[in-house]
Design an enzyme around this catalytic site. Sequence first.
Site, PDB file in Angstrom:
ATOM      1  N   ASN A 124       0.829  -1.216   0.000  1.00  0.00           N
ATOM      2  CA  ASN A 124       0.000   0.000   0.000  1.00  0.00           C
ATOM      3  C   ASN A 124       0.864   1.268   0.000  1.00  0.00           C
ATOM      4  O   ASN A 124       0.354   2.360   0.123  1.00  0.00           O
ATOM      5  CB  ASN A 124      -0.961   0.023   1.206  1.00  0.00           C
ATOM      6  CG  ASN A 124      -0.228   0.238   2.520  1.00  0.00           C
ATOM      7  OD1 ASN A 124       1.000   0.178   2.576  1.00  0.00           O
ATOM      8  ND2 ASN A 124      -0.972   0.494   3.577  1.00  0.00           N
ATOM      9  N   GLY A 150       6.827   1.776   1.824  1.00  0.00           N
ATOM     10  CA  GLY A 150       7.538   1.266   0.647  1.00  0.00           C
ATOM     11  C   GLY A 150       7.401   2.239  -0.511  1.00  0.00           C
ATOM     12  O   GLY A 150       6.659   3.208  -0.439  1.00  0.00           O
ATOM     13  N   LEU A 198       5.145  -9.792   4.709  1.00  0.00           N
ATOM     14  CA  LEU A 198       6.039  -8.799   5.308  1.00  0.00           C
ATOM     15  C   LEU A 198       5.340  -7.470   5.586  1.00  0.00           C
ATOM     16  O   LEU A 198       5.940  -6.573   6.171  1.00  0.00           O
ATOM     17  CB  LEU A 198       7.235  -8.522   4.369  1.00  0.00           C
ATOM     18  CG  LEU A 198       8.462  -9.429   4.451  1.00  0.00           C
ATOM     19  CD1 LEU A 198       8.124 -10.874   4.102  1.00  0.00           C
ATOM     20  CD2 LEU A 198       9.550  -8.933   3.506  1.00  0.00           C
ATOM     21  N   TYR A 220       3.022  -2.623  17.792  1.00  0.00           N
ATOM     22  CA  TYR A 220       3.875  -3.438  16.913  1.00  0.00           C
ATOM     23  C   TYR A 220       4.214  -4.773  17.589  1.00  0.00           C
ATOM     24  O   TYR A 220       3.976  -5.836  17.017  1.00  0.00           O
ATOM     25  CB  TYR A 220       5.142  -2.648  16.603  1.00  0.00           C
ATOM     26  CG  TYR A 220       6.118  -3.342  15.682  1.00  0.00           C
ATOM     27  CD1 TYR A 220       5.830  -3.523  14.334  1.00  0.00           C
ATOM     28  CD2 TYR A 220       7.353  -3.799  16.159  1.00  0.00           C
ATOM     29  CE1 TYR A 220       6.741  -4.130  13.475  1.00  0.00           C
ATOM     30  CE2 TYR A 220       8.268  -4.409  15.316  1.00  0.00           C
ATOM     31  CZ  TYR A 220       7.965  -4.570  13.978  1.00  0.00           C
ATOM     32  OH  TYR A 220       8.872  -5.181  13.140  1.00  0.00           O
ATOM     33  N   GLN A 246      -5.814 -25.666  13.367  1.00  0.00           N
ATOM     34  CA  GLN A 246      -7.242 -25.844  13.071  1.00  0.00           C
ATOM     35  C   GLN A 246      -7.513 -26.125  11.591  1.00  0.00           C
ATOM     36  O   GLN A 246      -8.389 -26.908  11.260  1.00  0.00           O
ATOM     37  CB  GLN A 246      -7.996 -24.579  13.499  1.00  0.00           C
ATOM     38  CG  GLN A 246      -9.489 -24.759  13.585  1.00  0.00           C
ATOM     39  CD  GLN A 246     -10.154 -23.498  14.126  1.00  0.00           C
ATOM     40  OE1 GLN A 246      -9.648 -22.848  15.036  1.00  0.00           O
ATOM     41  NE2 GLN A 246     -11.283 -23.143  13.550  1.00  0.00           N
TER      42      GLN A 246
HETATM   43  N1  LIG Z   1      14.166  -4.280   8.945  1.00  0.00           N
HETATM   44  C1  LIG Z   1      14.287  -4.828  10.120  1.00  0.00           C
HETATM   45  O1  LIG Z   1      15.293  -4.625  10.819  1.00  0.00           O
HETATM   46  C2  LIG Z   1      13.192  -5.742  10.636  1.00  0.00           C
HETATM   47  C3  LIG Z   1      13.361  -6.326  11.891  1.00  0.00           C
HETATM   48  C4  LIG Z   1      12.351  -7.147  12.374  1.00  0.00           C
HETATM   49  C5  LIG Z   1      11.236  -7.423  11.623  1.00  0.00           C
HETATM   50  N2  LIG Z   1      11.095  -6.844  10.402  1.00  0.00           N
HETATM   51  C6  LIG Z   1       9.850  -7.132   9.663  1.00  0.00           C
HETATM   52  O2  LIG Z   1      10.126  -7.325   8.297  1.00  0.00           O
HETATM   53  C7  LIG Z   1       9.081  -6.768   7.501  1.00  0.00           C
HETATM   54  C8  LIG Z   1       9.657  -5.798   6.493  1.00  0.00           C
HETATM   55  O3  LIG Z   1      10.321  -4.758   7.187  1.00  0.00           O
HETATM   56  P1  LIG Z   1      11.119  -3.595   6.420  1.00  0.00           P
HETATM   57  O4  LIG Z   1      12.265  -3.214   7.253  1.00  0.00           O
HETATM   58  O5  LIG Z   1      11.312  -3.981   5.021  1.00  0.00           O
HETATM   59  O6  LIG Z   1      10.065  -2.418   6.545  1.00  0.00           O
HETATM   60  P2  LIG Z   1       9.465  -1.474   5.416  1.00  0.00           P
HETATM   61  O7  LIG Z   1       8.682  -0.429   6.132  1.00  0.00           O
HETATM   62  O8  LIG Z   1      10.548  -1.024   4.510  1.00  0.00           O
HETATM   63  O9  LIG Z   1       8.530  -2.452   4.613  1.00  0.00           O
HETATM   64  C9  LIG Z   1       7.208  -2.744   4.979  1.00  0.00           C
HETATM   65  C10 LIG Z   1       6.355  -2.690   3.731  1.00  0.00           C
HETATM   66  O10 LIG Z   1       5.018  -3.025   4.076  1.00  0.00           O
HETATM   67  C11 LIG Z   1       4.148  -2.104   3.417  1.00  0.00           C
HETATM   68  N3  LIG Z   1       2.900  -2.031   4.180  1.00  0.00           N
HETATM   69  C12 LIG Z   1       2.715  -1.526   5.429  1.00  0.00           C
HETATM   70  N4  LIG Z   1       1.428  -1.643   5.783  1.00  0.00           N
HETATM   71  C13 LIG Z   1       0.772  -2.252   4.751  1.00  0.00           C
HETATM   72  C14 LIG Z   1      -0.560  -2.643   4.502  1.00  0.00           C
HETATM   73  N5  LIG Z   1      -1.524  -2.430   5.420  1.00  0.00           N
HETATM   74  N6  LIG Z   1      -0.861  -3.215   3.326  1.00  0.00           N
HETATM   75  C15 LIG Z   1       0.093  -3.424   2.392  1.00  0.00           C
HETATM   76  N7  LIG Z   1       1.388  -3.084   2.561  1.00  0.00           N
HETATM   77  C16 LIG Z   1       1.720  -2.500   3.727  1.00  0.00           C
HETATM   78  C17 LIG Z   1       4.922  -0.806   3.407  1.00  0.00           C
HETATM   79  O11 LIG Z   1       4.463   0.126   2.460  1.00  0.00           O
HETATM   80  C18 LIG Z   1       6.322  -1.303   3.100  1.00  0.00           C
HETATM   81  O12 LIG Z   1       6.541  -1.426   1.712  1.00  0.00           O
HETATM   82  C19 LIG Z   1       8.089  -6.114   8.474  1.00  0.00           C
HETATM   83  O13 LIG Z   1       7.017  -6.997   8.699  1.00  0.00           O
HETATM   84  C20 LIG Z   1       8.899  -5.951   9.738  1.00  0.00           C
HETATM   85  O14 LIG Z   1       8.076  -6.014  10.879  1.00  0.00           O
HETATM   86  C21 LIG Z   1      12.044  -6.007   9.897  1.00  0.00           C
END
Ligand SMILES: NC(=O)c1ccc[n+]([C@@H]2O[C@H](COP(=O)([O-])OP(=O)(O)OC[C@H]3O[C@@H](n4cnc5c(N)ncnc54)[C@H](O)[C@@H]3O)[C@@H](O)[C@H]2O)c1
EC number: 4.1.1.35
Length: 405
Positions: free
Chosen positions: A105, A109, A144, A216, A233
């Site tokens: 969305n 990103g 993700l 979060y 389930q």
């Molecule tokens: N980068 C890190 O250090 C890290 C650490 C732990 C966990 N994570 C997990 O990895 C995943 C990716 O993290 P990242 O660092 O790439 O973050 P990021 O913010 O760059 O990427 C997240 C993406 O999800 C999209 N998004 C958010 N809400 C949305 C929705 N409702 N519908 C559709 N798209 C949506 C955003 O636009 C973005 O492109 C996340 O779930 C995060 O919790 C990342």
Amino acid sequence: MNRKFFVDYVLCVARGAVWGNFVNMRSLQENGDLKVESKIEEAVAPLREKIKDLEKSFTQKYPPVKFLSEKDRKRILITGGAGFVGSHLTDKLMMDGHEVTVVDNFFTGRKRNVEHWIGHENFELINHDVVEPLYIEVDQIYHLASPASPPNYMYNPIKTLKTNTIGTLNMLGLAKRVGARLLLASTSEVYGDPEVHPQNEDYWGHVNPIGPRACYDEGKRVAETMCYAYMKQEGVEVRVARIFNTFGPRMHMNDGRVVSNFILQALQGEPLTVYGPGTQTRAFQYVSDLVNGLVALMNSNVSSPVNLGNPEEHTILEFAQLIKKLVGSGSEIQFLSEAQDDPQKRKPDIRKAKLMLGWEPVVPLEEGLNKAIHYFRKELEYQANNQYIPKPKPARMKKGRTRHN
Ligand SMILES: NC(=O)c1ccc[n+]([C@@H]2O[C@H](COP(=O)([O-])OP(=O)(O)OC[C@H]3O[C@@H](n4cnc5c(N)ncnc54)[C@H](O)[C@@H]3O)[C@@H](O)[C@H]2O)c1
């Protein structure tokens, strides 16, 4: 517009401009002021460049992709695929020869992260919010979608909760309907401010359920719970990756994470801000290591949670000094008062990933940092040249101060 017509049009305009200039040049030459040839060249050069640019834009080149037979090629959905980690995962799966659908969305990103695949026959980009149901046919889902940095997830805690709860339910529902395997990108934040060190997968965590990070932390914890409810389930195949701090190119500028903060401060000659004495420790993995771990986990038979992170631990002060050195910056290190609830230690225990996936991080810290520095340097140059880059959103925390994430 038809390519040939467009190029002919530009050439025609070029000829007109040249002829006009030529006529002018002749009179100038007659006056003995300038040489005609050099003036023509001067007039034509920018147009020639323009034509080259246009031709380039018509012949889009993609990074090389492997050929996979029908049997081995998978249809893969990556939610949040236009974000930092998701876009690197997209690159890997595309280059491995799979069909990849990115759903995003664009909250944090951006299209620019995956634009090099747009138009490729194996790639599709869908602007969609995972809080709404999605109906597509896929074999695997890397889930993700979720803001990941504190300023972003605290900006709208209710939306963060909806994304991690309703969004995860929707993706599990999709996995159930089409028989796909789902991998959840969970986080080390499920351990909260940990009382055990390093953290292994059996530790249940120490999370404040009503604190500012709860949207979060608890969102991801309940997302894990949902995965195992669907597994028990409904028989859905699930994989849960508990991701520790990750860095690399395409991280958001100014999103308050320690690596991007320090690199940007060092590159811009600003003081590197350390909260507290800088003795808190963190361990950072390079993004390509994480991506390899995610793919290994997805394709393994390990359904219980697995930590993915780099156990090499450094103090925040060591990071600041190293980044300063690698950038070659004269910035000073500035100590500010300690942030509330800043975890003192965080380090993954990755014995399970090593044993069950044969995975461990391989990119040395300095090598990864140099790549990230190169990326941020280029981004700053682009901004300085006024090219189009969406301005990083300002820290969206309504209360509190930046922490070391
Ligand atoms: N980068 C890190 O250090 C890290 C650490 C732990 C966990 N994570 C997990 O990895 C995943 C990716 O993290 P990242 O660092 O790439 O973050 P990021 O913010 O760059 O990427 C997240 C993406 O999800 C999209 N998004 C958010 N809400 C949305 C929705 N409702 N519908 C559709 N798209 C949506 C955003 O636009 C973005 O492109 C996340 O779930 C995060 O919790 C990342």
